[in-house]
Enzyme design. Structure first.
Site, PDB file in Angstrom:
ATOM      1  N   CYS A   2       0.830  -1.193   0.000  1.00 16.95           N
ATOM      2  CA  CYS A   2       0.000   0.000   0.000  1.00 16.95           C
ATOM      3  C   CYS A   2       0.870   1.250   0.000  1.00 16.95           C
ATOM      4  CB  CYS A   2      -0.906   0.006   1.231  1.00 16.95           C
ATOM      5  SG  CYS A   2      -1.904  -1.475   1.425  1.00 16.95           S
ATOM      6  N   ASN A  75       2.088  -0.528   5.285  1.00 16.93           N
ATOM      7  CA  ASN A  75       2.467  -0.899   3.926  1.00 16.93           C
ATOM      8  C   ASN A  75       3.360  -2.121   4.019  1.00 16.93           C
ATOM      9  OD1 ASN A  75       3.366  -1.012   1.243  1.00 16.93           O
ATOM     10  ND2 ASN A  75       4.917   0.552   1.568  1.00 16.93           N
ATOM     11  N   GLU A  77       3.689  -6.747   4.128  1.00 12.43           N
ATOM     12  CA  GLU A  77       3.090  -8.037   4.451  1.00 12.43           C
ATOM     13  C   GLU A  77       3.820  -8.639   5.651  1.00 12.43           C
ATOM     14  OE1 GLU A  77       0.436  -9.229   3.073  1.00 12.43           O
ATOM     15  OE2 GLU A  77       0.311  -8.086   1.189  1.00 12.43           O
TER      16      GLU A  77
END
Length: 630
Positions: A2, A75, A77
């Site tokens: 993101c 932002n 994972e």
């Protein structure tokens, strides 16, 4: 994956205009085309752009904790989020979503600033604790995800995933840092310890920063570093098995996604290894893609085809040519700061190709830095052996003059270019390596600079930061120190910046399994002869992967993702090479001697010297200056 942005008033809790935050996130809308959100409270504002990968329905941000006491924008994972979720549920935390974002929030509530040590993955995030009035900023261990921040005159701090998010704030002063220009010309990128806009900073990889309202801003705190000072013991067979276990673990963890997934495949050792392990794990054919070039000697697409056929992948490829030069405006927009690694062109194209079928792609990036895979590592290892045998005074007195007298032969085959080796051996290990990894050396930079620029720089030399970094490295050998410098400078500044910006430009999440921090910690402990042996880098990895890959893939000379810019600038792009000497944009900054640039361009076009990389640097610098200061 993101884009995040935010404003925090450190001194007093002034109101934050939501529209101002929205403009910051709109500037990075390409990072998150699937959704957006803005949240503000007294003294703070968060913005988010979402690229949905995990929990497509429930992972929206900014995300609030269940008790309403903390808010997150994130932002990246977290690959071990399900394991952490079970731990946190056992500790009494209730979850409302199946997202990794909520694991970060509860992790903060449970572990505080130590939460980052529990996260396996890549990330840049901000958490605001409403009870404590604290802002917590964090960046992953290796710097896969970026995070810029700056102090403003009104007492606030702004932050964002890209520089353009900060530039969207009207109070950011845009003054050039000439030291960053010297860094860029030296290395080909603006490293993490500086920025083209004076006063803007990047949170370093493996660091956090905790800001408390009403208190002075502290310095970032390091929570992880790469340690080369210890050596692991074991037979080669045992080390191979452990390396393979870690590689499989890293690949498998990065194949978790709620969207289509694939891989980049160049035909080199690293991407081929990732694809081989993916094919072993996956029940479906792996979707792979590659890029070729219109200059035959630099085209590796045939090797990619070989690997694709071996593992029965669903493979697609395209070719990059000199007409892709038109992409430089797109690249300048997405990189913001000047970025002269010309492989950004094919990287953008391969991301574009991948995005047509998948939303997540695994890459082979990181193995060269972790396991000494670059030619410069092999050369440096040999030079360090020679330095250990010849006293420094003798090297300086004998090899220095010999190197200066030896003719410079850019046109000659590499083994005949002894000038660079002789000059390197006359210097210290860190000086020699900084010269090897650099793009434009200090002597040429000095010729290019105007008298005004030299006065501002006052003798500043970009290489000195690398010298200090290598001297202070937790390391045993010169090879260790070279790899450490690459992991701290080159990796986040060049390789990971390139992959982040090009993948985000097309709405693709790129994952780097060979940069799993547990794998990195293991490879940093390998004996030198498990990294470099018989003129080969990545020795242990290549031996390990012999059970999967043919020897002509594993042991052919390393090419890398090389773009034929030097050839283009002598041929179809010669006018662009000449034009940079007359650039009105660069002239307005009063940094350079235009006549010196003109001579460099003509020498390159005529084939008298190879200045392709320098000319490409100046072209990309012109584009960035026009965007930021024009």
């Amino acid at each position: 994956m993101c884009g995040i942005a935010g404003i925090f008033h450190v001194e007093t809790a002034k109101p934050v205009d939501p529209e101002r935050v929205r403009r910051m996130t709109d500037a990075i809308a390409h990072r998150g085309p699937d959704g957006s959100g803005v949240w503000t409270a007294a003294g703070v504002g968060f913005g988010h752009r979402r690229l949905s990968i995990i929990d497509l329905a429930g992972g929206g941000q900014p995300m609030h904790s269940a008790d309403g006491k903390a808010v997150l924008v994130f932002n990246g994972e977290i690959y071990n989020f399900r394991e952490l979720r079970r731990q946190l549920e056992q500790a009494g935390y209730a979850f409302r979503t199946d997202s990794d974002s909520e694991v970060i929030l509860h992790g903060w509530r449970h572990w505080g600033t130590d939460c980052v040590t529990h996260f396996h993955g890549f990330f840049a995030f901000a958490i605001y604790d409403l009870t404590q009035k604290q802002l917590f900023l964090a960046r992953d261990r290796l710097g896969v995800k970026p995070l810029y921040y700056a102090d403003l005159a009104d007492g606030s701090i702004i932050f964002g995933s890209e520089l353009k998010a900060l530039m969207a704030h009207p109070a950011l002063r845009r003054e050039a840092d000439l030291g960053a220009v010297d860094d860029f010309l030296s290395f080909g990128y603006v490293p993490d310890h500086t920025c083209l806009i004076s006063g803007v900073k990047k949170l370093p990889a493996g660091h956090t920063m905790l800001l408390q309202q009403g208190r002075p801003r502290p310095q970032p705190v390091e929570y992880w570093d790469i340690d080369f000072s210890n050596r692991i013991k074991g037979s080669q067979e045992e080390l191979e098995e452990e390396l393979l276990r870690l590689m499989k673990q890293a690949v498998e963890s990065r194949m978790v996604a709620d969207v289509p997934l694939g891989a980049f495949l160049s035909g080199g050792v690293d991407s081929s290894s990732v694809v081989a392990l993916m094919a072993e794990i996956s029940r479906q054919p792996v979707k792979t893609c590659s890029i070729g070039f219109d200059v035959g000697e630099l085209d590796e697409s045939a090797y990619a085809d070989t690997v694709a056929k071996r593992f029965l992948t669903d493979h697609r490829s395209r070719q990059v040519g000199s007409d892709d030069f038109q992409l430089i405006d797109t690249l300048a927009f997405h990189f913001d700061e000047p970025f002269a690694d010309a492989s950004a062109l094919p990287t953008y194209r391969v991301c574009e190709l991948a995005r047509e079928q998948v939303k997540v792609a695994l890459s082979g990036d990181g193995a060269d830095e972790a396991m000494a895979g670059y030619r410069r590592h092999v050369f440096h290892h040999g030079e360090e052996t020679a330095r250990g045998m010849i006293p420094a005074a003798l090297r300086s007195a004998l090899l220095g003059p010999l190197g200066r007298a030896y003719p410079k032969a850019d046109w000659a085959p590499r083994p005949l270019r002894a000038k660079t080796t002789l000059l390197s051996l006359a210097r210290s290990g860190e000086e020699g390596y900084a010269e090897a990894v650099g793009v434009t050396g200090p002597a040429i930079r000095h010729q290019l600079y105007s008298g005004r620029a030299k006065g501002i720089l006052q003798g500043y030399r970009a290489e000195e930061h690398m010298h200090r970094l290598m001297r202070g490295a937790p390391a045993r050998s010169g090879l260790d120190r070279a790899q450490y410098a690459d992991m701290k400078l080159w990796l986040p500044g060049d390789i990971l910046t390139k992959l982040d910006r090009t993948s985000m430009a097309v709405g693709l999440e790129a994952r780097e399994p060979l940069l799993d921090h547990r794998l990195i910690e293991f490879t940093a402990k390998l004996p030198e002869n498990m990294r470099v042996r018989r003129g080969q880098g990545k020795y242990l990895m290549k031996q390990t992967m012999e059970r999967y890959l043919p020897k002509d893939i594993l042991y052919r000379p390393k090419m890398g993702f090389v773009t034929p810019v030097a050839q283009w600038l002598r041929g179809p792009l010669a006018d662009s090479a000449r034009g940079i000497a007359n650039s009105q944009i660069l002239a307005s900054m009063q940094w350079f001697d235009s006549a010196a640039i003109g001579k460099i361009a003509e020498d390159h076009i005529a084939g008298r010297s190879d200045h392709g990389r320098l000319l490409w640097q100046l072209i990309m610098l012109e584009k960035s200056v026009a965007r930021i200061f024009g």
